[in-house]
Design a protein around this motif. Structure first.
Motif, PDB file in Angstrom:
ATOM      1  N   ALA A   1       3.083   5.070  -1.191  1.00  0.00           N
ATOM      2  CA  ALA A   1       2.123   4.004  -1.489  1.00  0.00           C
ATOM      3  C   ALA A   1       0.776   4.492  -0.982  1.00  0.00           C
ATOM      4  CB  ALA A   1       2.504   2.720  -0.774  1.00  0.00           C
ATOM      5  N   ALA A   2      -0.263   4.277  -1.764  1.00  0.00           N
ATOM      6  CA  ALA A   2      -1.608   4.607  -1.278  1.00  0.00           C
ATOM      7  C   ALA A   2      -2.594   3.622  -1.867  1.00  0.00           C
ATOM      8  CB  ALA A   2      -1.982   6.040  -1.673  1.00  0.00           C
ATOM      9  N   TRP A   3      -3.512   3.184  -1.013  1.00  0.00           N
ATOM     10  CA  TRP A   3      -4.612   2.344  -1.480  1.00  0.00           C
ATOM     11  C   TRP A   3      -5.829   2.609  -0.626  1.00  0.00           C
ATOM     12  CZ3 TRP A   3      -0.156  -0.735   0.244  1.00  0.00           C
ATOM     13  CH2 TRP A   3      -0.255  -1.219   1.554  1.00  0.00           C
ATOM     14  N   MET A   4      -6.969   2.180  -1.093  1.00  0.00           N
ATOM     15  CA  MET A   4      -8.167   2.383  -0.279  1.00  0.00           C
ATOM     16  C   MET A   4      -9.192   1.290  -0.491  1.00  0.00           C
ATOM     17  SD  MET A   4     -10.073   5.626  -2.065  1.00  0.00           S
ATOM     18  CE  MET A   4     -11.482   5.567  -0.952  1.00  0.00           C
ATOM     19  N   PHE A   5     -10.114   1.237   0.459  1.00  0.00           N
ATOM     20  CA  PHE A   5     -11.194   0.250   0.447  1.00  0.00           C
ATOM     21  C   PHE A   5     -12.509   1.024   0.570  1.00  0.00           C
ATOM     22  CE2 PHE A   5      -7.513  -1.010   2.860  1.00  0.00           C
ATOM     23  CZ  PHE A   5      -7.171  -2.253   2.362  1.00  0.00           C
ATOM     24  N   VAL A   6     -13.494   0.627  -0.208  1.00  0.00           N
ATOM     25  CA  VAL A   6     -14.807   1.281  -0.113  1.00  0.00           C
ATOM     26  C   VAL A   6     -15.862   0.198   0.110  1.00  0.00           C
ATOM     27  CG1 VAL A   6     -16.461   2.796  -1.276  1.00  0.00           C
ATOM     28  CG2 VAL A   6     -14.020   3.042  -1.751  1.00  0.00           C
ATOM     29  N   SER A   7     -16.716   0.416   1.102  1.00  0.00           N
ATOM     30  CA  SER A   7     -17.750  -0.595   1.379  1.00  0.00           C
ATOM     31  C   SER A   7     -18.714  -0.662   0.193  1.00  0.00           C
ATOM     32  CB  SER A   7     -18.498  -0.249   2.659  1.00  0.00           C
ATOM     33  OG  SER A   7     -19.218   0.953   2.473  1.00  0.00           O
ATOM     34  N   PRO A   8     -19.371  -1.800  -0.028  1.00  0.00           N
ATOM     35  CA  PRO A   8     -20.223  -1.947  -1.209  1.00  0.00           C
ATOM     36  C   PRO A   8     -21.302  -0.861  -1.316  1.00  0.00           C
ATOM     37  CG  PRO A   8     -19.915  -4.075  -0.141  1.00  0.00           C
ATOM     38  CD  PRO A   8     -19.273  -3.057   0.740  1.00  0.00           C
ATOM     39  N   ASN A   9     -21.838  -0.394  -0.183  1.00  0.00           N
ATOM     40  CA  ASN A   9     -22.869   0.667  -0.255  1.00  0.00           C
ATOM     41  C   ASN A   9     -22.254   2.066  -0.268  1.00  0.00           C
ATOM     42  OD1 ASN A   9     -21.957   0.950   2.339  1.00  0.00           O
ATOM     43  ND2 ASN A   9     -23.836   0.203   3.309  1.00  0.00           N
TER      44      ASN A   9
END
Ligand code: GLA
Length: 735
Positions: free
Chosen positions: A656-664
């Protein structure tokens, strides 16, 4: 971005309605005999010239439109915008309206339209909203029965810059006699045989196994994706997506259809004989029948259509943003959510002040920000078979009462949260002894019990008021920062003492009653963080997000099963709404043992909390927990409000892999998990997404530097994990 004037237009000559922004276009046409046809919904069209007219063909056994002798024009195959029973359209109707003479025959024709700036507010229903009139336009197309003054308004809202269309339907009865609405879908979407959408994704599941991704071919005949349980349910969530069979997370078309409602729902998909697809979605017509007096109207809940030409991740992101920015409300809409500890799995019903104080003391040491007192503090509640409906404190269970524990928690510098289950009643309760007629039941028939509890008839105002009064007295006397609003069974015995013969209205009126009570309380207690719950994720839907900023995702806290549950949930719902707790090992639901790291890494993929006896942690476990909390504080903004990407599905393989990226795009958090170990493991790889190509990112643990483009094209290997259920969390910052 187009100027607001251009969002919706009607071309008088071609009689085409066009809703367009820089992302999407929706086209309809008034065909001959005033029949409203669907032309297109999808990627933005720079200009439509009205050349793709639906082919005419005389098909055997396909009837003509009444009063139109053209045998090549039939509602049996025409992609219609909204259908009803009869008119020789033999496909699934969007509406069925029964008249006094028993007939359900209507003949809907275009009557009129209006275009409004902004978006009209719906009363008593959850909904997508606008902050300024300029950000959206709404088209209302009115269809009318050829003979009677029965009007069906189709509402379409388009925002200036979102790839979404919000649809709903309002029926107005001016026929001079009552009508019975047997079915009124919020939308119909007819597609021609373009091959664009040939698979459907749904989120079926069960209690402790919610929102498991299921993707299936749409084949000939009808398929129904529904809940009949009175809630949006653990068993079949109120969201579907239609996709092309080649659509992936990053490529291809997808339309998400999200129902802004928490009761019974149905999505009906029908593929006809010439491979055309009809989708009808809305309140489930099962157990629904609504009497509409002349002069009255009925408004359906809304459906959100979210479009992506770049795969499922984009579709989810469009959806997440709309739910976060224009459905969720209140003080916590954009606020970082507190890290809490909940005593449920630590003590269940068996707690004392001493025990709770010890947990609070430990929580303070570890950096936890809120303590939540779960079930068992009210009435005479020591197990799940009594006291629901008695929302006053259990005298003597806590030394200084509810106020005592709330004050203690606040003195330690933590916030205080409390569990409630307002919609329920136990037979063994003071409320039942006083008002045995308050539950949903048919008089003279023993109602079905579930978890030893019954559902209060929230369609009745006096029932809601008794509960509201009790809740207010708690909220007014104890300093409460958070409420967990639970709902622990499905509805049965849909019968209300107040409705006479109109028992087909109970299920929907119940939901309207729940919404009304929620609205009263969130309006008067705006400082409180409200968390929805229904035995975990039984009412995790777009409707509830309007009232409650977050929801308990599942009663299943097993890290491995949670990977799937959270992954599936993310298809439709934003991470800011999805709470996730670290619990004990072996896990109470599965008996599986996993490391504290794995449990933490998975729970950090949502709104983090703890749900175990903190006083039982070893020194080493405390050290790890303290670090997790410190770490999560740094990541929290990006996790809860960043862009979310699914990278590798635990439904499809061992990772399983997921990620989060900040808006900037300055920060990114990557989660990697491997389920089972092997002595001869494959080397798993992952490619990141959503970063700035030319920027340089440094990974915090190793200090390794990468260009955004390297991470997104060449990618990374998973760590060389050893053992089952291993995870890693990597944190990248742009330099
Ligand atoms: C439900 C909730 C749990 C807990 C119990 C209490 O199952 O999902 O988290 O609050 O009720 O009875």
């Amino acid at each position: 971005m187009r100027s607001k004037k251009n969002l919706i237009s009607f071309d008088k000559k071609s009689r085409v309605f066009e809703l367009t922004n820089s992302e999407i276009t929706y086209l309809m046409k008034i065909e001959e005999s005033e029949v409203l046809a669907h032309i297109y919904f999808g990627k933005c069209v720079a200009g439509y010239g009205d050349k793709k007219n639906y082919p005419r063909r005389d098909r055997g056994f396909s009837g003509d439109v009444p009063l139109n002798a053209d045998r090549s024009f039939s509602k049996d195959t025409l992609p219609q915008e909204y259908s009803t029973n009869g008119e020789m359209d033999f496909r699934t109707p969007a509406s069925i309206i029964r008249r006094r003479n028993g007939s359900t025959l209507l003949d809907l024709r275009f009557d009129s339209y209006s275009i409004q700036q902004g978006k009209p507010r719906l009363t008593g229903l959850p909904q997508a909203y606008i902050l300024a009139e300029e950000e959206a336009e709404t088209l209302i197309i009115t269809l009318k029965d050829r003979e009677l003054a029965i009007y069906i308004d189709l509402l379409y809202t388009i925002y200036t810059d979102r790839a979404v269309i919000i649809r709903s339907v309002n029926v107005r009865n001016e026929s001079g006699e009552p009508i019975q609405i047997e079915k009124l879908a919020s939308l119909q979407l007819d597609f021609t045989n373009s091959g664009r959408f040939n698979e459907v994704i749904a989120l079926p599941g069960a209690h402790v196994q919610e929102r498991q991704i299921s993707r299936q071919a749409i084949t000939s005949g009808r398929k129904v994706i529904e809940s009949r349980r009175g809630t949006s349910s653990h068993h079949m969530n109120s969201f579907i997506a239609v996709v092309d069979k080649h659509t992936t997370e990053f490529t291809g078309e997808a339309i998400g259809i999200n129902f802004v409602y928490s009761g019974n729902h149905a999505f009906e998909l029908e593929k006809d004989a010439i491979d055309q697809l009809r989708i009808v979605g809305g309140i489930n017509s099962h157990l629904f029948s609504w009497k509409l007096a002349s002069g009255k109207s009925f408004q359906t809940p809304e459906m959100i259509l979210s479009y992506s030409a770049q795969g499922l991740n984009k579709m989810s992101q469009v959806n997440h943003r709309l739910l976060r920015e224009r459905v969720a409300r209140g003080r916590f809409q954009y606020k970082e959510r507190p890290i809490l500890v909940n005593n449920w799995e630590a003590t269940y019903f068996d707690f004392t002040s001493e025990k709770l104080h010890a947990i609070v003391d430990e929580a303070k040491e570890l950096g936890i920000e809120m303590f939540v007192l779960d079930d068992g503090w009210f009435g005479k509640r020591d197990s799940d078979n009594s006291s629901l409906g008695d929302w006053f404190e259990y005298q003597g269970k806590l030394k200084n009462g509810l106020k005592g524990i709330a004050d203690y928690v606040h003195q330690q510098g933590l916030q205080f949260g409390l569990w409630l289950e307002p919609e329920m009643i136990s037979i063994d309760s003071e409320l039942y002894r006083k008002h045995p007629d308050y539950l949903m039941q048919e008089p003279g028939r023993t109602p079905s019990s579930s978890r030893d509890q019954h559902v209060l008839d929230f369609s009745r105002e006096e029932v809601r008021q008794v509960i509201e009064k009790q809740l207010r007295s708690i909220l007014d006397t104890v300093e409460i920062d958070y409420i967990k609003w639970d709902m622990n069974r499905s509805l049965s015995d849909p019968f209300s003492a107040a409705l006479g013969e109109n028992q087909g209205e109970v299920m929907h009126r119940y939901m309207l009653g729940v919404y009304e009570l929620m609205e009263h309380l969130i309006a008067d207690y705006p400082e409180i963080l409200w968390e929805g719950c229904s035995g975990g994720g039984g009412r995790f839907d777009a409707g509830l997000i309007y009232y409650m900023s977050q929801s308990w995702t599942s009663d299943n806290t097993d890290a491995v099963e949670r990977m799937r549950i959270q992954y599936g949930t993310s298809l439709a719902y934003p991470v800011s709404a999805m709470t996730a707790h670290v619990s004990a090992s072996p896990n109470h639901q599965t008996g599986r043992e996993t490391s504290l790291k794995t449990r933490g890494d998975v729970a950090m993929g949502g709104v983090l909390g703890y749900e175990l006896d903190l006083t039982q942690l070893t020194e080493e476990e405390k050290r790890i927990t303290r670090l997790q909390i410190e770490h999560y504080r740094q990541l929290r903004q990006t996790v809860q409000y960043g862009e979310f990407y699914r990278l590798s599905s635990p439904f499809e393989g061992n990772t399983a892999a997921w990620m989060f990226v900040s808006p900037n795009k300055e920060e990114a958090v990557l989660f990697l998990g491997r389920i089972l170990a092997s002595a001869q493991p494959v080397f798993n790889e992952v490619r990141l997404a959503g970063l700035e190509e030319s920027a340089v990112y440094v990974e915090k643990k190793t200090g390794n530097k990468f260009s955004g483009s390297e991470l997104m094209t060449v990618g990374l290997y998973y760590p060389d994990f050893y053992g089952d259920f291993q995870t890693e969390l990597l944190y990248f910052t742009k330099i």
